[in-house]
Structure formats: C-alpha cells, structure tokens
Scaffold this active site. Structure first.
Site, PDB file in Angstrom:
ATOM      1  N   HIS A   1       0.876  -1.172   0.000  1.00  0.00           N
ATOM      2  CA  HIS A   1       0.000   0.000   0.000  1.00  0.00           C
ATOM      3  C   HIS A   1       0.914   1.222   0.000  1.00  0.00           C
ATOM      4  O   HIS A   1       2.005   1.196   0.576  1.00  0.00           O
ATOM      5  CB  HIS A   1      -0.840  -0.052   1.286  1.00  0.00           C
ATOM      6  CG  HIS A   1      -1.894   0.992   1.401  1.00  0.00           C
ATOM      7  ND1 HIS A   1      -1.626   2.305   1.707  1.00  0.00           N
ATOM      8  CD2 HIS A   1      -3.248   0.910   1.279  1.00  0.00           C
ATOM      9  CE1 HIS A   1      -2.757   2.984   1.768  1.00  0.00           C
ATOM     10  NE2 HIS A   1      -3.753   2.171   1.507  1.00  0.00           N
TER      11      HIS A   1
ATOM     12  N   ASP B   1       3.411  -3.873   8.259  1.00  0.00           N
ATOM     13  CA  ASP B   1       2.146  -3.171   8.099  1.00  0.00           C
ATOM     14  C   ASP B   1       1.036  -4.203   8.316  1.00  0.00           C
ATOM     15  O   ASP B   1       0.794  -5.050   7.453  1.00  0.00           O
ATOM     16  CB  ASP B   1       2.089  -2.567   6.684  1.00  0.00           C
ATOM     17  CG  ASP B   1       0.734  -1.939   6.388  1.00  0.00           C
ATOM     18  OD1 ASP B   1      -0.156  -1.999   7.251  1.00  0.00           O
ATOM     19  OD2 ASP B   1       0.591  -1.387   5.281  1.00  0.00           O
TER      20      ASP B   1
ATOM     21  N   GLN C   1      -4.194  -4.588   7.472  1.00  0.00           N
ATOM     22  CA  GLN C   1      -5.219  -5.483   6.922  1.00  0.00           C
ATOM     23  C   GLN C   1      -5.284  -6.822   7.640  1.00  0.00           C
ATOM     24  O   GLN C   1      -6.298  -7.505   7.559  1.00  0.00           O
ATOM     25  CB  GLN C   1      -4.964  -5.725   5.428  1.00  0.00           C
ATOM     26  CG  GLN C   1      -5.197  -4.519   4.552  1.00  0.00           C
ATOM     27  CD  GLN C   1      -6.662  -4.129   4.413  1.00  0.00           C
ATOM     28  OE1 GLN C   1      -7.567  -4.916   4.682  1.00  0.00           O
ATOM     29  NE2 GLN C   1      -6.907  -2.900   3.990  1.00  0.00           N
TER      30      GLN C   1
ATOM     31  N   LYS D   1      -9.986   0.157  10.631  1.00  0.00           N
ATOM     32  CA  LYS D   1     -10.140  -1.088   9.857  1.00  0.00           C
ATOM     33  C   LYS D   1     -10.425  -2.260  10.787  1.00  0.00           C
ATOM     34  O   LYS D   1     -10.632  -3.379  10.340  1.00  0.00           O
ATOM     35  CB  LYS D   1      -8.878  -1.369   9.044  1.00  0.00           C
ATOM     36  CG  LYS D   1      -8.663  -0.364   7.920  1.00  0.00           C
ATOM     37  CD  LYS D   1      -7.492  -0.761   7.072  1.00  0.00           C
ATOM     38  CE  LYS D   1      -6.987   0.368   6.223  1.00  0.00           C
ATOM     39  NZ  LYS D   1      -7.914   0.782   5.171  1.00  0.00           N
TER      40      LYS D   1
ATOM     41  N   CYS E   1      -4.775   2.364  -3.558  1.00  0.00           N
ATOM     42  CA  CYS E   1      -3.489   2.870  -3.037  1.00  0.00           C
ATOM     43  C   CYS E   1      -2.383   1.827  -3.204  1.00  0.00           C
ATOM     44  O   CYS E   1      -1.489   1.729  -2.345  1.00  0.00           O
ATOM     45  CB  CYS E   1      -3.587   3.295  -1.576  1.00  0.00           C
ATOM     46  SG  CYS E   1      -4.766   4.603  -1.287  1.00  0.00           S
TER      47      CYS E   1
HETATM   48  C1  LIG Z   1      -2.281  -2.544   3.855  1.00  0.00           C
HETATM   49  C2  LIG Z   1      -2.618  -1.152   4.270  1.00  0.00           C
HETATM   50  N1  LIG Z   1      -1.693  -0.423   4.886  1.00  0.00           N
HETATM   51  C3  LIG Z   1      -1.928   0.824   5.295  1.00  0.00           C
HETATM   52  C4  LIG Z   1      -3.141   1.414   5.084  1.00  0.00           C
HETATM   53  C5  LIG Z   1      -3.349   2.826   5.539  1.00  0.00           C
HETATM   54  O1  LIG Z   1      -4.301   2.875   6.538  1.00  0.00           O
HETATM   55  P1  LIG Z   1      -4.823   4.298   7.009  1.00  0.00           P
HETATM   56  O2  LIG Z   1      -5.480   4.920   5.822  1.00  0.00           O
HETATM   57  O3  LIG Z   1      -5.783   3.996   8.079  1.00  0.00           O
HETATM   58  O4  LIG Z   1      -3.665   5.058   7.434  1.00  0.00           O
HETATM   59  C6  LIG Z   1      -4.142   0.712   4.420  1.00  0.00           C
HETATM   60  C7  LIG Z   1      -5.448   1.334   4.130  1.00  0.00           C
HETATM   61  O5  LIG Z   1      -6.155   0.940   3.230  1.00  0.00           O
HETATM   62  C8  LIG Z   1      -3.872  -0.609   4.018  1.00  0.00           C
HETATM   63  O6  LIG Z   1      -4.809  -1.335   3.397  1.00  0.00           O
END
Ligand SMILES: Cc1ncc(COP(=O)(O)O)c(C=O)c1O
Length: 425
Positions: A137, A214, A217, A240, A380
């Site tokens: 992402h 990260d 998800q 999430k 993204c």
């Molecule tokens: C894998 C992953 N990392 C990071 C993020 C970023 O999350 P946030 O928008 O809550 O900062 C997302 C959001 O879709 C994501 O799917």
C-alpha cells in the site's frame, strides 16, 4: 491472547452493528463489503466513545483536576487493553497515532533523523538499503521512498510472482549486508495474499536488518501475536478493526522506541524545554505530541475487546469460509478474473477481481445500484496494479458481520453486472 467469551453467531453479531439496518433506498438493503477500506462499528464501540464523552472527557495528562485524571485513566487504560490484544510485553510499547499511515511515517522519519547519539542500527544513511515489496500500500511505500531520498539510501523491492505471491527467488540477493530496514505488509489489501512473515523476518534478522510490518489489513482478521511475528515495529489502523477513525497504533520494541528521535514535536512529548533546545520524554509520550485522540483510543480499546470476545481464530474461520465461497462463485463467472491467490487459507477475505473490458468504477456503480458496496480503483497500490497490467480492480472485503447470503448477493450482482454490460454491446 484470551479465550473467546461469546459464541460466533453472525446474526447476533449483526445486531451489534446499527448501521447494517440501513436501507440505501426503500427497496435496497445495504450489503457492506468494504471493511477493507473502513470497517463498520459495533454498538459497543460507539457506546464506549459516547460514555467517555458524556462522563470523563477532559485533556489528558494536564491539569490537577479530577476530570483530567479520569480522562487520563481512560486513555492509559485504553493503551493497556490494546497492548493486551496485541500481546505486547508492555503498554509503553504502544504509541497511539492518527492511523496506520502516520505510524509508518513515524518510523520512517525517525530512522532518518538520528544523530551521533543514535545507535547505528536505528539510523538509515547513505549507502544503506531499504527493502519493501511490490505489493505495498502507498502508506508503506512512499514514506520509505522519502526516507531514501532524504538519506541517500537505496530503495529495493521484492517483486511479485505470476501467482500473486511474492517472488522470493532472489531473496538472498535482495537482502545484503547493507539492508537496514525490511518493511512489508502482512496481508495485501488488494490480493488478500498473506505473506510468509516468519521466513521473511527471520531472513531479515539474520542480516541484522530492522523489520517493520504493516498489519493494517491482517490484525482485524486473524490471530495476531507480536511475539510470534517477531517484528521490530508493527503498524495498525483503528478504523479497519471495528474502531474509530483518527486512531492508529505503532507498536515498537521498547529499546528501539527509547533510542529513536521523535517524529512530531511540541507539547506533551518533552522532558525539558529551554529557549534554544529541548529534551524528550520516554516512550510512548515521546511520540505523541499534542493532544491525542482520546475518545478514539477508548473506542479502539472497545473494538479490541469486542474482537477478543469473538476470538480471532473464530473470526478467521468465519471469513475464510466466506472467502472460499466468494472465490468459487466469482471464478465460475465468465469474464471474471480473480486478482489474487486462488484459494484460502493462503489468503484472506479481500477479494479483488477484474471484469473483462469493464472499468472498475462502472462495475462499482452497477453493484451499488444493487445495494452492494465495494471498493474500486487502485486501492493505493498503484505499482502492484501496474505489475499485472491493470488500471484498477473491484474489491469486496469481508468482516465479522458478513453473511454467506451477502457473499451470494455479491456473486449474483457481479453476474448481473456482466450481463448488463453485455446487453449494451
Ligand atoms: C495494507 C494497508 N496499509 C496501510 C493502510 C493505511 O491505513 P490508514 O489509511 O488507516 O492510514 C491501508 C489502508 O487501506 C492498508 O490497506
């Protein structure tokens, strides 16, 4: 991780989510399949925030009055509960941030901002390498690009294979004695692919690299134990995982947090301030400049309590069965190509697909007309889509409250969408 304290009964779970009763128009109930973008919140989370705001709200850690103490207790209590959910050795390793994006930026920024007092392994400099993956992402890619730009380090990435998993053929060449940081997602937000963290993190540790995971998800959907994962830093997003927006978590090993320079500076994160210089508080306060998201932290703690009561293994089982059902149904449709591994359990319930010749935005609009709320676009993860020659995909993502009937409605809706477009040509 504690044992579940309630039965996994999806109908009872649905009654906890007031928004699921919403009709999109008088004849169209809402089928919410976009928890991967942001999850809905159970009443327990909404009530926790409202209770805090109607009883205990004040500025935390400032003021000598009882309300300040009540608010501070609520905020620090939330930190303890989130730490327990993650299996963190200490609540002091849990830093509240705005979201996962800020958590990842915090690490990337602080690793590039050390000075001669910062241990070498926590300082990224010219000649160092940062290893990411092609499936990241943007939240776990752009901050590392920026760190490389600022520091003179080199960014490298593990490429994708045709089967939508990481291509680890050249891992030994990608991990070198120069690799300072390995930053990767636990689960792809597009493909659903679960990465082989034990293997990758062990290889990173073997060459002395820091590891950043990260988990935005993965943490909401599967058992998650920091000790098992063995990373140095982990980022999560509250919204999430059934919690509020405006709150995320950076978990970091205490010895790292204690040796890193701050990210944002200002009030609440200092030890002493002089006109020409300042010294900084111990973690986690060092990384929480300004007034923090207090009611959001309380809501996040209620969300982690909610997930713990359901039991993450049961959550994972439920969503795996839905994923299998969706994959079977969608794969049987002409024109549909699943963009992700073919089978659970190597993947979770973010199910992306391409409807041949149709723009995902058009697909999403037709599905919305049927009440089915999915995400469309590049999610993204632009480089990942480019790798597979796609401009975007349509993604359904499943949650604790998703039913088999809703998955069937998705499959039926995609079939009807396909028929609709064919009827136009
Ligand atoms: C894998 C992953 N990392 C990071 C993020 C970023 O999350 P946030 O928008 O809550 O900062 C997302 C959001 O879709 C994501 O799917």
């Amino acid at each position: 991780m504690s044992a579940p304290s309630r039965e996994f009964d999806v109908e009872a779970i649905r009654r906890d989510f007031p928004i699921l009763d919403r009709m999109l128009d008088p004849d169209t109930p809402m089928v919410y399949l976009d928890g991967g973008a942001t999850s809905q919140r159970p009443r327990q989370v909404i009530d926790a925030e409202v209770d805090y705001l109607t009883r205990d709200h004040a500025a935390v850690k400032r003021g000598a009055h009882r309300m300040a103490a009540a608010a501070t207790d609520a905020y620090e209590g939330a930190r303890e509960r989130v730490a327990a959910f993650l299996g963190a050795p200490s609540p002091d390793e849990v830093v509240f941030t705005k979201n996962a994006t800020e958590a990842l930026n915090l690490v990337a920024h602080s690793l590039g901002d050390g000075d001669s007092s910062t241990p070498d392994h926590l300082r990224v400099r010219e000649g160092d390498e940062i290893l990411v993956t092609e499936m990241e992402h943007h939240a776990n890619l752009v901050p590392w690009q920026q760190l490389a730009r600022r520091s003179g380090a080199t960014l490298r990435w593990i490429p994708m294979a045709e089967d939508f998993t990481l291509d680890l053929t050249d891992l030994d060449l990608l991990l070198t004695e120069r690799t300072k940081v390995v930053a990767l997602t636990h689960q792809s937000n597009v493909l659903g692919t679960i990465n082989p963290l034990p293997r990758l993190l062990e290889a990173a540790r073997a060459i002395g690299a820091l590891t950043v995971v990260d988990a935005a998800q993965s943490a909401p959907h599967m058992p998650f134990d920091l000790a098992e994962i063995g990373a140095d830093f982990v980022a999560l997003s509250g919204h999430k995982m059934l919690g509020p927006t405006g709150i995320g978590v950076l978990w970091g090993r205490y010895e790292h947090l204690a040796a890193l320079p701050p990210f944002l500076t200002g009030g609440s994160m200092i030890e002493m301030v002089h006109l020409d210089h300042s010294t900084f508080a111990e973690p986690p306060a060092r990384f929480e400049a300004g007034t923090p998201p207090i009611s959001q932290a309380v809501g996040l703690a209620a969300a982690t309590d909610y997930l713990s009561a359901l039991g993450m293994a049961q959550v994972a089982d439920h969503e795996r069965a839905l994923t299998q059902r969706a994959l079977r149904g969608l794969a049987a449709l002409d024109d549909v190509r699943i963009i992700g591994p073919a089978l659970a359990p190597e993947r979770t319930g973010a199910v992306s697909f391409d409807l041949a010749g149709r723009h995902p935005h058009d697909v999403g609009q037709v599905l919305d007309s049927l009440g089915i709320e999915v995400r469309v676009g590049h999610h993204c993860a632009w480089p990942l889509h480019r790798r597979y020659g796609l401009h975007g995909t349509t993604r359904a993502s499943f949650s604790v409250h998703t039913t088999a009937a809703e998955v069937d409605a998705l499959v039926d809706g995609v079939a009807r969408t396909s028929d609709f477009f064919r009827s136009l040509s």
